[in-house]
Design a protein around this motif. Structure first.
Motif, PDB file in Angstrom:
ATOM      1  N   LEU A 116       6.251  23.234 -13.775  1.00  0.00           N
ATOM      2  CA  LEU A 116       5.371  24.481 -13.734  1.00  0.00           C
ATOM      3  C   LEU A 116       4.918  25.299 -12.436  1.00  0.00           C
TER       4      LEU A 116
ATOM      5  N   THR B  18      11.882  31.245 -17.221  1.00  0.00           N
ATOM      6  CA  THR B  18      11.281  30.110 -18.001  1.00  0.00           C
ATOM      7  C   THR B  18      12.299  29.890 -18.941  1.00  0.00           C
TER       8      THR B  18
ATOM      9  N   GLN C 233      12.566  21.364 -18.439  1.00  0.00           N
ATOM     10  CA  GLN C 233      11.912  22.630 -18.542  1.00  0.00           C
ATOM     11  C   GLN C 233      11.530  23.108 -17.369  1.00  0.00           C
TER      12      GLN C 233
ATOM     13  N   THR D 165       9.046  26.398 -16.093  1.00  0.00           N
ATOM     14  CA  THR D 165       8.079  27.323 -16.650  1.00  0.00           C
ATOM     15  C   THR D 165       7.387  28.036 -15.453  1.00  0.00           C
TER      16      THR D 165
END
Length: 118
Positions: free
Chosen positions: A11, A93, A113, A115
Protein backbone atom coordinates in the motif's frame (compact mmCIF):
# COMPACT_ATOMS: atom_id res chain seq x y z
CA UNK A 1 6.49 -25.63 -16.29
CA UNK A 2 8.24 -22.68 -14.70
CA UNK A 3 7.41 -21.30 -11.27
CA UNK A 4 7.21 -17.53 -11.01
CA UNK A 5 7.10 -15.80 -7.64
CA UNK A 6 6.27 -12.11 -7.47
CA UNK A 7 6.89 -9.88 -4.46
CA UNK A 8 7.27 -6.26 -3.44
CA UNK A 9 3.72 -5.04 -3.62
CA UNK A 10 2.00 -3.06 -0.91
CA UNK A 11 0.00 0.00 0.00
CA UNK A 12 1.45 3.33 -1.05
CA UNK A 13 0.19 6.89 -1.37
CA UNK A 14 -0.22 8.52 -4.74
CA UNK A 15 3.13 9.81 -5.93
CA UNK A 16 5.03 7.11 -4.13
CA UNK A 17 7.23 4.32 -5.44
CA UNK A 18 7.47 0.56 -5.26
CA UNK A 19 9.86 -2.00 -6.69
CA UNK A 20 8.45 -5.36 -7.66
CA UNK A 21 10.53 -8.50 -8.07
CA UNK A 22 9.82 -11.75 -9.87
CA UNK A 23 11.99 -14.81 -9.40
CA UNK A 24 11.82 -17.70 -11.86
CA UNK A 25 12.64 -21.30 -11.03
CA UNK A 26 14.76 -21.58 -14.17
CA UNK A 27 16.86 -19.34 -16.33
CA UNK A 28 14.06 -18.48 -18.74
CA UNK A 29 14.51 -14.78 -18.21
CA UNK A 30 17.96 -14.96 -19.72
CA UNK A 31 16.76 -16.04 -23.13
CA UNK A 32 13.17 -14.94 -23.49
CA UNK A 33 11.18 -11.75 -23.70
CA UNK A 34 9.66 -11.07 -20.31
CA UNK A 35 6.91 -8.82 -19.12
CA UNK A 36 4.98 -7.41 -16.22
CA UNK A 37 1.21 -7.65 -16.42
CA UNK A 38 -1.48 -6.29 -14.15
CA UNK A 39 -5.13 -6.98 -13.50
CA UNK A 40 -7.35 -4.46 -11.80
CA UNK A 41 -10.70 -5.46 -10.28
CA UNK A 42 -13.29 -6.06 -12.98
CA UNK A 43 -10.77 -5.60 -15.79
CA UNK A 44 -8.80 -7.87 -18.06
CA UNK A 45 -5.16 -8.57 -17.44
CA UNK A 46 -2.95 -6.18 -19.41
CA UNK A 47 0.70 -6.11 -20.35
CA UNK A 48 2.37 -2.97 -19.00
CA UNK A 49 6.09 -3.54 -19.52
CA UNK A 50 8.20 -5.76 -21.78
CA UNK A 51 11.91 -6.43 -21.90
CA UNK A 52 13.52 -8.28 -24.79
CA UNK A 53 17.02 -8.71 -26.14
CA UNK A 54 18.35 -8.10 -29.61
CA UNK A 55 21.92 -7.98 -30.86
CA UNK A 56 22.43 -4.44 -29.58
CA UNK A 57 21.27 -5.30 -26.08
CA UNK A 58 18.10 -5.11 -24.02
CA UNK A 59 15.11 -3.16 -25.25
CA UNK A 60 11.94 -2.21 -23.44
CA UNK A 61 8.36 -1.35 -24.30
CA UNK A 62 5.72 0.16 -22.05
CA UNK A 63 2.01 0.71 -22.12
CA UNK A 64 1.15 4.37 -22.61
CA UNK A 65 -0.43 4.47 -19.17
CA UNK A 66 2.89 3.75 -17.42
CA UNK A 67 5.43 5.15 -19.85
CA UNK A 68 7.90 7.45 -18.14
CA UNK A 69 6.95 6.16 -14.68
CA UNK A 70 7.74 2.42 -14.75
CA UNK A 71 11.04 0.73 -15.57
CA UNK A 72 11.52 -2.98 -16.23
CA UNK A 73 14.90 -4.62 -15.77
CA UNK A 74 16.36 -8.05 -15.15
CA UNK A 75 19.26 -9.75 -13.44
CA UNK A 76 20.00 -12.85 -15.49
CA UNK A 77 22.34 -14.29 -12.86
CA UNK A 78 19.55 -14.17 -10.28
CA UNK A 79 16.74 -15.25 -12.66
CA UNK A 80 14.91 -12.14 -11.50
CA UNK A 81 12.92 -9.46 -13.24
CA UNK A 82 12.14 -6.13 -11.61
CA UNK A 83 9.57 -3.41 -12.09
CA UNK A 84 10.43 -0.03 -10.63
CA UNK A 85 7.25 2.00 -10.29
CA UNK A 86 7.47 5.72 -9.61
CA UNK A 87 4.86 8.47 -9.42
CA UNK A 88 2.20 5.91 -8.67
CA UNK A 89 -1.43 6.78 -9.29
CA UNK A 90 -4.63 5.29 -7.86
CA UNK A 91 -5.36 3.80 -11.28
CA UNK A 92 -2.20 1.70 -10.93
CA UNK A 93 -3.96 -0.31 -8.25
CA UNK A 94 -3.97 -3.94 -9.40
CA UNK A 95 -2.45 -7.36 -8.91
CA UNK A 96 0.85 -7.44 -10.76
CA UNK A 97 2.23 -10.57 -12.42
CA UNK A 98 5.30 -11.44 -14.41
CA UNK A 99 5.44 -13.90 -17.28
CA UNK A 100 7.06 -14.38 -20.63
CA UNK A 101 5.87 -12.42 -23.65
CA UNK A 102 3.71 -13.91 -25.07
CA UNK A 103 2.55 -15.26 -21.74
CA UNK A 104 2.67 -18.95 -20.94
CA UNK A 105 -0.83 -19.66 -19.62
CA UNK A 106 0.34 -22.38 -17.22
CA UNK A 107 3.10 -20.28 -15.65
CA UNK A 108 1.15 -17.52 -13.90
CA UNK A 109 2.23 -16.97 -10.32
CA UNK A 110 0.14 -15.68 -7.46
CA UNK A 111 0.92 -12.07 -8.25
CA UNK A 112 1.58 -9.23 -5.86
CA UNK A 113 -1.03 -6.67 -4.85
CA UNK A 114 -0.31 -2.99 -5.40
CA UNK A 115 -2.71 -0.51 -3.86
CA UNK A 116 -2.30 3.21 -4.39
CA UNK A 117 -4.31 5.52 -2.19
CA UNK A 118 -5.30 9.01 -3.23
Amino acid sequence: QVQLVESGGGLVQAGGSLRLSCVASGDIFAVAAVGWYRQAPGKQRELVATLFSIFSGDNTNYADSVKGRFTISRDKAKNTVYLQMNSLKPEDTAVYYCNLVPAHPNDWGQGTQVTVSS
